[in-house]
Design a protein around this motif. Structure first.
Motif, PDB file in Angstrom:
ATOM      1  N   LEU A 101      75.916  61.390  76.049  1.00 46.84           N
ATOM      2  CA  LEU A 101      74.788  60.715  75.420  1.00 46.84           C
ATOM      3  C   LEU A 101      73.569  61.632  75.390  1.00 46.84           C
ATOM      4  O   LEU A 101      72.855  61.705  74.375  1.00 46.84           O
ATOM      5  CB  LEU A 101      74.473  59.431  76.183  1.00 46.84           C
ATOM      6  CG  LEU A 101      73.497  58.442  75.551  1.00 46.84           C
ATOM      7  CD1 LEU A 101      74.004  57.949  74.213  1.00 46.84           C
ATOM      8  CD2 LEU A 101      73.243  57.282  76.507  1.00 46.84           C
ATOM      9  N   ARG A 102      73.360  62.360  76.479  1.00 44.01           N
ATOM     10  CA  ARG A 102      72.252  63.312  76.513  1.00 44.01           C
ATOM     11  C   ARG A 102      72.439  64.395  75.446  1.00 44.01           C
ATOM     12  O   ARG A 102      71.492  64.774  74.741  1.00 44.01           O
ATOM     13  CB  ARG A 102      72.164  63.929  77.910  1.00 44.01           C
ATOM     14  CG  ARG A 102      71.141  65.060  78.091  1.00 44.01           C
ATOM     15  CD  ARG A 102      69.692  64.598  78.051  1.00 44.01           C
ATOM     16  NE  ARG A 102      69.180  64.294  76.708  1.00 44.01           N
ATOM     17  CZ  ARG A 102      67.903  64.034  76.441  1.00 44.01           C
ATOM     18  NH1 ARG A 102      67.008  64.006  77.425  1.00 44.01           N
ATOM     19  NH2 ARG A 102      67.520  63.778  75.204  1.00 44.01           N
ATOM     20  N   GLY A 103      73.648  64.892  75.304  1.00 45.80           N
ATOM     21  CA  GLY A 103      73.924  65.908  74.295  1.00 45.80           C
ATOM     22  C   GLY A 103      73.725  65.391  72.880  1.00 45.80           C
ATOM     23  O   GLY A 103      73.152  66.081  72.026  1.00 45.80           O
ATOM     24  N   MET A 116      85.801  55.767  74.458  1.00 46.50           N
ATOM     25  CA  MET A 116      85.766  54.702  73.455  1.00 46.50           C
ATOM     26  C   MET A 116      84.326  54.284  73.165  1.00 46.50           C
ATOM     27  O   MET A 116      83.958  54.030  72.005  1.00 46.50           O
ATOM     28  CB  MET A 116      86.590  53.513  73.949  1.00 46.50           C
ATOM     29  CG  MET A 116      88.080  53.808  74.072  1.00 46.50           C
ATOM     30  SD  MET A 116      88.984  52.556  75.048  1.00 46.50           S
ATOM     31  CE  MET A 116      88.917  51.158  73.955  1.00 46.50           C
ATOM     32  N   ALA A 117      83.489  54.226  74.198  1.00 45.41           N
ATOM     33  CA  ALA A 117      82.088  53.855  74.001  1.00 45.41           C
ATOM     34  C   ALA A 117      81.355  54.913  73.192  1.00 45.41           C
ATOM     35  O   ALA A 117      80.527  54.585  72.325  1.00 45.41           O
ATOM     36  CB  ALA A 117      81.408  53.655  75.356  1.00 45.41           C
ATOM     37  N   LEU A 118      81.644  56.168  73.456  1.00 46.74           N
ATOM     38  CA  LEU A 118      81.001  57.247  72.701  1.00 46.74           C
ATOM     39  C   LEU A 118      81.423  57.204  71.237  1.00 46.74           C
ATOM     40  O   LEU A 118      80.590  57.384  70.326  1.00 46.74           O
ATOM     41  CB  LEU A 118      81.357  58.603  73.319  1.00 46.74           C
ATOM     42  CG  LEU A 118      80.669  59.814  72.704  1.00 46.74           C
ATOM     43  CD1 LEU A 118      79.159  59.732  72.875  1.00 46.74           C
ATOM     44  CD2 LEU A 118      81.207  61.107  73.320  1.00 46.74           C
ATOM     45  N   HIS A 140      70.298  65.213  67.791  1.00 52.12           N
ATOM     46  CA  HIS A 140      69.664  64.511  66.673  1.00 52.12           C
ATOM     47  C   HIS A 140      68.169  64.261  66.872  1.00 52.12           C
ATOM     48  O   HIS A 140      67.553  63.547  66.070  1.00 52.12           O
ATOM     49  CB  HIS A 140      70.372  63.181  66.436  1.00 52.12           C
ATOM     50  CG  HIS A 140      71.796  63.328  65.983  1.00 52.12           C
ATOM     51  ND1 HIS A 140      72.145  63.842  64.758  1.00 52.12           N
ATOM     52  CD2 HIS A 140      72.974  63.019  66.615  1.00 52.12           C
ATOM     53  CE1 HIS A 140      73.459  63.855  64.631  1.00 52.12           C
ATOM     54  NE2 HIS A 140      73.986  63.363  65.747  1.00 52.12           N
ATOM     55  N   GLY A 141      67.578  64.809  67.916  1.00 55.39           N
ATOM     56  CA  GLY A 141      66.158  64.596  68.137  1.00 55.39           C
ATOM     57  C   GLY A 141      65.790  63.176  68.495  1.00 55.39           C
ATOM     58  O   GLY A 141      64.696  62.698  68.177  1.00 55.39           O
ATOM     59  N   ILE A 142      66.700  62.480  69.158  1.00 61.46           N
ATOM     60  CA  ILE A 142      66.483  61.095  69.571  1.00 61.46           C
ATOM     61  C   ILE A 142      65.977  61.074  71.012  1.00 61.46           C
ATOM     62  O   ILE A 142      66.501  61.802  71.872  1.00 61.46           O
ATOM     63  CB  ILE A 142      67.797  60.292  69.457  1.00 61.46           C
ATOM     64  CG1 ILE A 142      68.273  60.255  67.998  1.00 61.46           C
ATOM     65  CG2 ILE A 142      67.619  58.883  70.004  1.00 61.46           C
ATOM     66  CD1 ILE A 142      69.673  59.690  67.826  1.00 61.46           C
ATOM     67  N   VAL A 143      64.989  60.260  71.290  1.00 64.68           N
ATOM     68  CA  VAL A 143      64.456  60.135  72.648  1.00 64.68           C
ATOM     69  C   VAL A 143      65.436  59.320  73.495  1.00 64.68           C
ATOM     70  O   VAL A 143      65.828  58.211  73.108  1.00 64.68           O
ATOM     71  CB  VAL A 143      63.072  59.459  72.626  1.00 64.68           C
ATOM     72  CG1 VAL A 143      62.577  59.190  74.049  1.00 64.68           C
ATOM     73  CG2 VAL A 143      62.075  60.326  71.868  1.00 64.68           C
TER      74      VAL A 143
END
Length: 429
Positions: free
Chosen positions: A228-230, A185-187, A235-238
């Motif tokens: 979250l890591r994936g 649900m959080a994802l 998306h190239g997000i740090v």
């Protein structure tokens, strides 16, 4: 002052006269000295310290290795400012931190003074590297009391008040198993945020605590951190892991993210890094850390030589005495005792946390398991009367958290549980 019993009222009067009301102190005590997991007030009364400076003293009060390291450094160099000259303790410490966080990968680190300062600089670094403005944080998260830190913090009171907010910060729900909010649900909520409020290509960073500290000791499931890591890689997000409270053995490993088997881009460290001396840092992938141009990072006291010496002694002691593993063992003992109390007192709605970072959530006897902040405060006060210091947390301030040093004796854990049980009996009957 004619006697010890007059000292506490005198000092508390000083506090009322000269300290602003915005700076709250959890316990009406004046502490004179401390050692290991114990403190003594100015009247000589002993307390078990299960607060540890709010997670600063994982190695305990006045650890002899830390004291010796600081004394030795004080004879050589107390401060020079790293923006002026290099000095060995700073260089040795950043090398140690890069190995601890990054292993054999190319990592770099910069040192600062407070956890909030580390968070602010992590965001600066992420924005410089990506050339994007937005940052996503989590509801219930805590990231400091500066303007950006309080904006990132996912609780309205007491942290936001009428202070204003920094721009381009968005919040999304954090998993909460006790309240039925799953990792899935959080994802999904995060994906909805990216679809409706801020496009992924505008997001510089996502910042998360692997176990929320002030938000109530909620642990992010491994599958959530992995997803979250994936997503951030896609998306190239740090990905910034805020390990200010979870770092240095508190969760049973060096860092909380290690439970999920992921590798973050940036990690913020502070609190227990230096055994009570003010120092913090950002540790991350070299190419990201090099995002800011020369002169973009710094701070007069960042990486103070005394703090660096203390931190090196802390890390050496952790490695020598295997304190992260000890944290896991102590956590198992404390968790067992808290679960036993939960059986007898249904007002303890949940026992949770990771490793030696544990808490109990106090609730009312109703179908909604409504948060009971009043009961929580009563228990904290009663525990103090019995000689145990603990503090509260959680969005509704109904969670009692335990942050005893990793050097606490097993007998002291049992003593703390006995004091808590007696407090429960007095308050609940």
């Amino acid at each position: 002052m004619n006697s010890k019993c007059e000292e506490t009222p005198y000092f508390l009067g000083q506090r009322d006269q000269f300290v602003p009301r915005g700076l709250v102190t959890a316990h009406p005590l004046v502490i004179d000295r401390a050692l290991g997991a114990e403190m003594w007030d100015v009247e000589g009364k002993r307390y078990l310290d299960f607060v540890g400076g709010i997670g600063v003293l994982n190695i305990g009060h006045n650890h002899p290795s830390v004291v010796a390291a600081v004394q030795a450094q004080l004879q050589k160099l107390s401060h020079a400012c790293f923006q002026v000259v290099n000095y060995r303790p700073y260089l040795d410490l950043v090398q140690k931190l890069c190995k601890l966080v990054g292993g054999e990968e190319a990592y770099k680190a910069a040192l600062f003074t407070s956890g909030a300062e580390a968070v602010e600089n992590a965001v600066k670094i992420a924005r410089a590297y990506t050339n994007r403005p937005a940052v996503i944080a989590f509801r219930g998260g805590f990231h400091g009391r500066t303007l950006l830190g309080s904006t990132l913090t996912g609780m309205s009171q007491p942290y936001k008040q009428n202070f204003g907010m920094a721009p381009e910060v968005f919040h999304t729900p954090y998993p909460n198993a006790y309240r039925g909010f799953t990792a899935e649900m959080a994802l999904q909520a995060l994906k909805e945020l990216l679809a409706t409020q801020v496009a992924p290509e505008r997001v510089a960073a996502i910042i998360i605590e692997p176990v929320q500290g002030d938000g109530g000791f909620l642990s992010a499931p491994a599958e959530f951190l992995q997803a979250l890591r994936g997503l951030t890689e896609q998306h190239g997000i740090v990905l910034i892991l805020d390990e200010v409270q979870t770092g240095f053995g508190r969760t049973g490993k060096w860092f909380g993210f290690q439970h999920a088997g992921i590798q973050p881009d940036l990690v913020t460290v502070a609190k227990s890094l230096a055994g009570g001396l003010p120092i913090s840092g950002v540790v991350g992938r070299a190419e990201i850390m090099d995002g800011p141009a020369p002169g973009g990072l710094g701070g007069t006291y960042g990486g103070n030589a005394l703090g660096c010496a203390a931190a090196l002694a802390v890390i050496d002691t952790y490695e020598r005495d295997q304190l992260p593993a000890r944290g896991e063992q102590l956590g198992a003992r404390l968790r067992k005792g808290l679960l036993g109390l939960q059986v007898r007192y249904p007002q303890i709605g949940d026992v949770r946390g990771t490793g030696f970072m544990l808490a109990i959530e106090l609730v009312k006897d109703d179908a909604a398991r409504s948060p009971d902040a009043e009961l929580t405060q009563q228990l904290i006060d009663e525990a103090r009367s019995g000689g145990l210091l603990v503090i509260k947390c959680g969005v509704y301030r109904n969670v009692m958290r335990f942050l005893a040093p990793l050097v606490v004796e097993e007998e002291q854990i049992d003593e703390a549980l006995d004091i808590l049980e007696a407090a429960l009996a007095r308050v609940l009957g």
